[in-house]
Design an enzyme around this catalytic site. Sequence first.
Site, PDB file in Angstrom:
ATOM      1  N   VAL A 125      -3.745  -3.478   2.363  1.00 16.41           N
ATOM      2  CA  VAL A 125      -4.680  -2.389   2.627  1.00 16.41           C
ATOM      3  C   VAL A 125      -5.035  -1.731   1.303  1.00 16.41           C
ATOM      4  O   VAL A 125      -4.150  -1.364   0.519  1.00 16.41           O
ATOM      5  CB  VAL A 125      -4.064  -1.355   3.588  1.00 16.41           C
ATOM      6  CG1 VAL A 125      -5.044  -0.215   3.834  1.00 16.41           C
ATOM      7  CG2 VAL A 125      -3.655  -2.020   4.900  1.00 16.41           C
ATOM      8  N   ASP A 234      12.586   5.730   4.494  1.00 18.38           N
ATOM      9  CA  ASP A 234      12.109   6.149   3.174  1.00 18.38           C
ATOM     10  C   ASP A 234      10.819   6.931   3.364  1.00 18.38           C
ATOM     11  O   ASP A 234       9.748   6.550   2.889  1.00 18.38           O
ATOM     12  CB  ASP A 234      11.905   4.930   2.277  1.00 18.38           C
ATOM     13  CG  ASP A 234      11.891   5.286   0.795  1.00 18.38           C
ATOM     14  OD1 ASP A 234      11.978   6.486   0.469  1.00 18.38           O
ATOM     15  OD2 ASP A 234      11.797   4.364  -0.032  1.00 18.38           O
ATOM     16  N   ASN A 239       5.179   6.161  -0.253  1.00 21.24           N
ATOM     17  CA  ASN A 239       5.162   4.933   0.548  1.00 21.24           C
ATOM     18  C   ASN A 239       3.987   4.917   1.515  1.00 21.24           C
ATOM     19  O   ASN A 239       4.029   4.233   2.543  1.00 21.24           O
ATOM     20  CB  ASN A 239       6.471   4.784   1.317  1.00 21.24           C
ATOM     21  CG  ASN A 239       7.613   4.322   0.425  1.00 21.24           C
ATOM     22  OD1 ASN A 239       7.399   3.608  -0.550  1.00 21.24           O
ATOM     23  ND2 ASN A 239       8.823   4.741   0.745  1.00 21.24           N
ATOM     24  N   ASP A 252       7.034   0.227   3.498  1.00 24.25           N
ATOM     25  CA  ASP A 252       8.445   0.282   3.107  1.00 24.25           C
ATOM     26  C   ASP A 252       9.340   0.766   4.243  1.00 24.25           C
ATOM     27  O   ASP A 252       9.757   1.922   4.291  1.00 24.25           O
ATOM     28  CB  ASP A 252       8.627   1.163   1.873  1.00 24.25           C
ATOM     29  CG  ASP A 252       9.889   0.785   1.104  1.00 24.25           C
ATOM     30  OD1 ASP A 252      10.767   0.123   1.686  1.00 24.25           O
ATOM     31  OD2 ASP A 252      10.001   1.153  -0.074  1.00 24.25           O
ATOM     32  N   GLU A 254      12.419  -0.696   4.982  1.00 25.01           N
ATOM     33  CA  GLU A 254      13.729  -1.330   4.869  1.00 25.01           C
ATOM     34  C   GLU A 254      14.887  -0.384   5.172  1.00 25.01           C
ATOM     35  O   GLU A 254      16.007  -0.832   5.446  1.00 25.01           O
ATOM     36  CB  GLU A 254      13.917  -1.966   3.502  1.00 25.01           C
ATOM     37  CG  GLU A 254      14.013  -1.007   2.343  1.00 25.01           C
ATOM     38  CD  GLU A 254      14.035  -1.751   1.019  1.00 25.01           C
ATOM     39  OE1 GLU A 254      14.304  -2.965   1.014  1.00 25.01           O
ATOM     40  OE2 GLU A 254      13.756  -1.116  -0.016  1.00 25.01           O
TER      41      GLU A 254
END
Length: 365
Positions: A125, A234, A239, A252, A254
């Site tokens: 994006v 996060d 992000n 992000d 994770e």
Amino acid sequence: MAATAPRPRTSTRDPEEIARRLTAWLGTRLPGAKAVGVTVPESNGMSSETLLFDIEHPEPPLRACALRLAADPAAYTVFPVYDMPRQYRTMRAVAEHTDLPVPKVLWLEEDPGPLGAPFFVMERVEGRVPPDVMPYTYEGNWLHAATDAERERLEAASIGLLARLHDQVPLEAAEFLALPGEGDALHRHVTAQRAYYDWVVDGRTRSPLIEAAFDRLADLWPRDPGTPVLNWGDARIGNVVYDGFDPVAVLDWEMAALAPREVDLGWTVYLHRFFHDLTVAFGQRGLPDFLRRDRVEARYAQLTGHTPRDMDFYTLYAALRHAIVMLRVAYRQVHFGESAVPPDPDTLILHHGSLRAMVQGSYWD
């Protein structure tokens, strides 16, 4: 994850070799396709690695992609485990159950053979991201140069992302993110952080400050953490990809997990304060009126009907979690010969002053 300064190396991989192997793999998923323009962005973090590339194929349109690759195990990784299927599944769940702008995930590769580690591919994006290095709180970047009204718009939209994420994903759709162990979601979350800290200091000098912060958490422990929700993990504006001042991609995942809502909120509030405090320490004004704790709490309550509770606990917890990551990053620099361990290991933590103030209960005074 946010980075320290000076910036350590982020990869031990050869970009040209990765590009060659990626092209070979892509042909097995989309016959006749070729990966072109493979680049590693300068903003790549020290956790999972990101590669950007375009797909060239006889049948248009050309597709812009991003690839998330588990960290090289030989690179003194920031985290002990990189579960790419879990990230992939999280993004699919968020896309299915919410209206958040999550990039469409295209393929998951669990076999480490093609690129040396598992990875997944998603659509890329276009937009702009508040920078980490130098942080957006410093002069000279688009967010700092924006007007107060423009930053207010971005802040409101960004807190709206958290509100919608927490409200819209059914608990049963996120059960796969429950952390192992006993007790409620908050106990499991903190237990996982203790295990992470033990891994970071295995064979290294322990941090008295981090251990004092864990003790302080016990004193501030919430009476009622509430029903857990899918936490982004996060949760910070670094992000998010923005078109102007509107979010167009949330990245992000994770660190996603089941946890109280305030775990995400505390992280959002503290990670901004981390950058702001760093900026002030270097003689600049920073952005003191942006993402202020009281405004974040009030806006979230207005959007969700849930008034954030025990935020002294959750902002301390965010600073503690960030300190463990920063300690690992510092020991990574030591491992690569980029720095040495000082007499006081707590000074390896870039925000040791603010964390100590939180432990003492004076930070928010």
